[in-house]
Write a protein that holds these residues in place. Structure first.
Motif, PDB file in Angstrom:
ATOM      1  N   TYR A  24      17.084  89.797  19.618  1.00 50.09           N
ATOM      2  CA  TYR A  24      16.970  88.503  18.936  1.00 50.09           C
ATOM      3  C   TYR A  24      15.777  88.487  17.978  1.00 50.09           C
ATOM      4  CZ  TYR A  24      16.002  83.604  18.048  1.00 50.09           C
ATOM      5  OH  TYR A  24      15.734  82.421  17.424  1.00 50.09           O
ATOM      6  N   PHE A  50      15.981  87.218  14.261  1.00 51.16           N
ATOM      7  CA  PHE A  50      15.180  86.103  13.772  1.00 51.16           C
ATOM      8  C   PHE A  50      14.371  86.511  12.548  1.00 51.16           C
ATOM      9  CE2 PHE A  50      10.891  84.222  13.762  1.00 51.16           C
ATOM     10  CZ  PHE A  50      11.228  82.942  13.357  1.00 51.16           C
ATOM     11  N   HIS A  73      16.354  86.542   9.368  1.00 48.61           N
ATOM     12  CA  HIS A  73      16.596  85.164   8.954  1.00 48.61           C
ATOM     13  C   HIS A  73      15.329  84.537   8.366  1.00 48.61           C
ATOM     14  CE1 HIS A  73      17.407  80.845   9.483  1.00 48.61           C
ATOM     15  NE2 HIS A  73      16.304  80.795  10.208  1.00 48.61           N
ATOM     16  N   TRP A  74      14.224  84.751   9.034  1.00 42.66           N
ATOM     17  CA  TRP A  74      12.921  84.169   8.676  1.00 42.66           C
ATOM     18  C   TRP A  74      12.443  84.703   7.334  1.00 42.66           C
ATOM     19  CZ3 TRP A  74       9.883  80.294   9.641  1.00 42.66           C
ATOM     20  CH2 TRP A  74       8.484  80.369   9.564  1.00 42.66           C
ATOM     21  N   GLN A 120      14.115  83.435   4.199  1.00 42.27           N
ATOM     22  CA  GLN A 120      13.644  82.132   3.712  1.00 42.27           C
ATOM     23  C   GLN A 120      12.265  82.238   3.072  1.00 42.27           C
ATOM     24  OE1 GLN A 120      13.848  79.884   7.376  1.00 42.27           O
ATOM     25  NE2 GLN A 120      15.773  78.957   6.695  1.00 42.27           N
ATOM     26  N   ALA A 130      10.755  77.383  14.284  1.00 40.86           N
ATOM     27  CA  ALA A 130      11.892  78.052  13.656  1.00 40.86           C
ATOM     28  C   ALA A 130      12.492  79.087  14.612  1.00 40.86           C
ATOM     29  CB  ALA A 130      11.442  78.732  12.362  1.00 40.86           C
ATOM     30  N   TYR A 131      11.604  79.765  15.340  1.00 37.39           N
ATOM     31  CA  TYR A 131      12.033  80.803  16.285  1.00 37.39           C
ATOM     32  C   TYR A 131      12.962  80.215  17.346  1.00 37.39           C
ATOM     33  CZ  TYR A 131      11.458  84.562  19.772  1.00 37.39           C
ATOM     34  OH  TYR A 131      11.663  85.554  20.685  1.00 37.39           O
ATOM     35  N   ASN A 169      14.555  77.135  17.173  1.00 34.20           N
ATOM     36  CA  ASN A 169      15.730  76.506  16.562  1.00 34.20           C
ATOM     37  C   ASN A 169      16.824  77.524  16.281  1.00 34.20           C
ATOM     38  OD1 ASN A 169      15.054  73.793  16.469  1.00 34.20           O
ATOM     39  ND2 ASN A 169      13.726  74.117  14.688  1.00 34.20           N
ATOM     40  N   PHE A 170      16.403  78.694  15.856  1.00 35.80           N
ATOM     41  CA  PHE A 170      17.374  79.715  15.476  1.00 35.80           C
ATOM     42  C   PHE A 170      18.163  80.236  16.687  1.00 35.80           C
ATOM     43  CE2 PHE A 170      18.564  83.993  13.789  1.00 35.80           C
ATOM     44  CZ  PHE A 170      19.376  83.533  12.772  1.00 35.80           C
ATOM     45  N   SER A 226      21.649  79.060  16.493  1.00 33.95           N
ATOM     46  CA  SER A 226      22.527  79.503  15.413  1.00 33.95           C
ATOM     47  C   SER A 226      23.706  80.275  15.998  1.00 33.95           C
ATOM     48  CB  SER A 226      21.752  80.403  14.455  1.00 33.95           C
ATOM     49  OG  SER A 226      21.424  81.604  15.124  1.00 33.95           O
TER      50      SER A 226
END
Lengths: 291, 340
Positions: free
Chosen positions: B44, B48, B51-52, B55, B265-266, B268-269, B272
């Motif tokens: 994970y 992450f 994804h991070w 952004q 963010a970690y 929340n993802f 996903s």
């Protein structure tokens, strides 16, 4: 001590019966018991470690010990040694010097206190330092206000290992220095040598082998320390896991081969330590014989 | 003297270099978790990061710490610098509030689904071919079946096993007395009551004692996978307990370190679709219903109940069942009497 040991056998051989005159079966029973014990509790487990480590081949072994978390654990363990062993050597010399060469009140008490780390369970040692330095602990609020991290970081690991290995060098040196007395130092000082020079050219050569022996033991224990470290480390992978902790992690995750591979490396380091120790003993014996 | 000073200099230099390698880089998060999540979070963390960084954020290094859930919580309270905790029980996470004031009262309502992005349950692990034909909890009270489960007095995981059996019997037979009898019968069938989950696994797998092993679903999958593919089968009972391992940001730590944005963010993802699929891959049930639907074959439907519904929360369950003089002690005494 050594001069006594050398003169007595000569006397004994002449007048008294031999001390080892028991029948052969006694001798062989004892030898068998000793060897069986060694095989069962030392050779067998060690072979299991080596077998488990290399069961799937050298490549699997190599991959297990070069994996980033394993490398970090090895690096951390060696880093701790580099800090702990010299500090304990210095402390050991200082305390042995104080006890052997000076007279003061409470000396016996001090000698007993040095042994404390051996008597206290490592788990308790770990908890002591968490209570002292943890954020709920006595110094915790002050430390976090100044952004200093002790427990759950490398300093905490160093402190508990330092505590656990404190007695090794001192225990080796105290009897040695007491036996040697202070005449040689006094002679050196009266001849005009400085304190440092006396230490460097008179004391240190005299205690050299005892010191190395103590350092080797301290080294072995510092590498293998588990209980106290497990409590203060916080188990952050790649950061605060020492080799013994990493082995536990691997074992708990069913990665038996990797656990054995890292174990074999730790065992290997211990064996190197033992070889050095035997070599020191051999040298020391030769020195006694020629002296 | 000279050589001594030189050696000291070298040592100091070595220390500086070595400590440098421990120092933090740009954004570093510490995720304090419990034992069986290691593989999941390892993968994970990469997911992450992709994804991070997409952004326009700098790479985030996520450090992991794993151990027993309760002792991990204890370490965070004592100062282990966790940015996020991902533990086994809400009870353990709540300790961060009760004993350390590290998180606010409403922590569990800050993220969807009770802050539990994945769930798990208690299942039955049997030997290849299911020789004793075990289908549900009822088969565990049969005289010819030996059950392996650790001691709930000492093992946190074993409490779930106990409560799962209790909840099933309560739902099926309707009264606490009947449930008590049912659970007592199960523990009569336990030949070795190991103190911890690891020991119980060894008893079942390595010493080959017992016909059925009560286990976490995610760990049962792992055992099947790692300890001998094809040697064991997972039997999912009709009714079982729902475990919701919760996650939270540790407010006091992230605010001090300035890592709140990355830490949030970690977590929340985790909700996903990609992360939910990843959880399923690592044997956790995805909490989002629409994703869970896709895994019905891997994770068959179970009639779930929670500790809160049946036992009025962990504090109550602990007091009634596992504290000294509780229901489990009565069971142990009854068994000891019967064996005499």
């Amino acid at each position: 001590m050594s001069s006594l040991a050398q003169t007595q056998p000569a006397l004994a051989a002449a007048s008294l019966p031999k001390a080892t005159a028991e029948p052969a079966w006694v001798k062989w029973t004892l030898v068998t018991v000793a060897l069986t014990f060694l095989t069962l509790f030392l050779v067998l487990p060690l072979s299991v470690v080596l077998y488990g480590a290399f069961e799937l081949g050298v490549k699997v072994w190599w991959d297990a010990i070069t994996e980033p978390d394993a490398l970090a654990a090895i690096r951390l363990t060696l880093f701790v040694l580099v800090i702990v062993v010299p500090l304990n050597a210095i402390f050991g010399i200082a305390i042995a010097w104080a006890i052997a060469k000076f007279e003061f009140k409470g000396k016996t008490l001090l000698i007993s206190i040095i042994d404390m780390p051996f008597a206290i369970s490592p788990v308790v040692v770990g908890l002591i330092f968490v209570i002292l330095f943890g954020s709920q602990g006595w110094l915790g609020p002050w430390l976090s206000a100044h952004d200093i991290k002790i427990v759950f970081a490398v300093p905490g690991i160093i402190i508990v290992i330092l505590f656990g290995t404190l007695p090794f060098v001192a225990r080796e040196l105290i009897p040695l220095m007491q036996q040697q007395g202070k005449e040689e130092e006094e002679a050196s000082l009266t001849l005009g040598a400085s304190g440092w020079k006396t230490f460097w050219y008179v004391t240190l050569p005299n205690i050299k082998w005892g010191l190395i022996y103590g350092v080797v033991l301290c080294n072995a224990r510092a590498m293998g320390e588990f209980g106290a470290v497990a409590i203060v480390s916080g188990r952050i992978r790649g950061e605060t896991n020492t080799m013994p902790l990493h082995i536990e992690v691997l074992y708990n995750e069913y990665m038996f081969t990797a656990a054995f591979a890292v174990s074999s490396l730790l065992t290997g380091l211990a064996l190197v330590t033992i070889v050095i120790k035997s070599w020191v003993e051999y040298k020391d014996e030769r020195r006694h014989k020629t002296a | 003297m000279k050589p001594l000073i030189n050696t000291a200099k070298k040592l100091a230099l070595a220390a500086i270099i070595a400590s440098g390698s421990f120092a933090a880089t740009a954004t570093t998060l510490l995720n304090v978790s419990y034992d069986p999540t290691r593989e999941f979070y390892r993968e994970y963390n990469q997911l992450f990061n992709t994804h991070w960084q997409a952004q326009d954020n700098p790479a985030a290094t996520v450090r992991q710490s794993h151990g027993g859930s309760g002792s991990q919580a204890r370490s965070v309270i004592d100062g282990l610098d966790a940015d996020v905790v991902t533990l086994a029980l809400a009870y353990d996470v709540d300790a961060l509030r009760k004993r350390g004031e590290l998180i606010p009262e409403n922590w569990q309502s800050r993220l969807p689904l009770n802050s539990s992005p994945y769930t798990s349950t208690i299942v039955l692990l049997v030997r290849k071919g299911n020789p004793k034909n075990i289908k549900d909890w009822d088969d565990l009270v049969r005289d010819d079946v030996q059950v392996i489960t650790p001691n709930p007095k000492t093992s946190g995981g074993a409490r779930w096993n106990y409560l799962a059996a209790w909840g099933y019997a309560l739902k099926k037979y309707g009264s606490d007395e009947k449930a008590y009898e049912f659970v007592e019968k199960i523990y009569k069938n336990v030949p070795v009551l190991d103190p911890a989950a690891r020991g119980a696994t060894n008893t079942f797998v390595q010493r080959r004692i017992g016909d059925v092993f009560i286990a976490w679903e995610n760990e049962a999958f792992l055992a099947v996978e790692q300890l001998g593919r094809g040697e064991y089968e997972i039997i999912v009972p009709s009714t079982s307990i729902l475990a919701e391992p919760p996650v939270t940001v540790v407010d006091k730590n992230v605010d001090r370190k300035g890592t709140r944005k990355a830490a949030e963010a970690y977590l929340n993802f985790l909700y996903s679709d990609e992360a939910q699929h990843l959880a399923a891959k690592h044997y956790y049930r995805p909490a989002k219903p629409e994703i869970a639907k896709q895994y019905l074959e891997k994770f068959p439907q179970v009639n779930f109940f929670t500790v809160d519904e049946v036992f009025a929360g962990w504090d109550n369950a602990q007091e009634t069942h596992f504290n000294d003089g509780g229901r489990f002690d009565a069971i142990l005494e009854a068994i000891a009497r019967a064996r005499r």
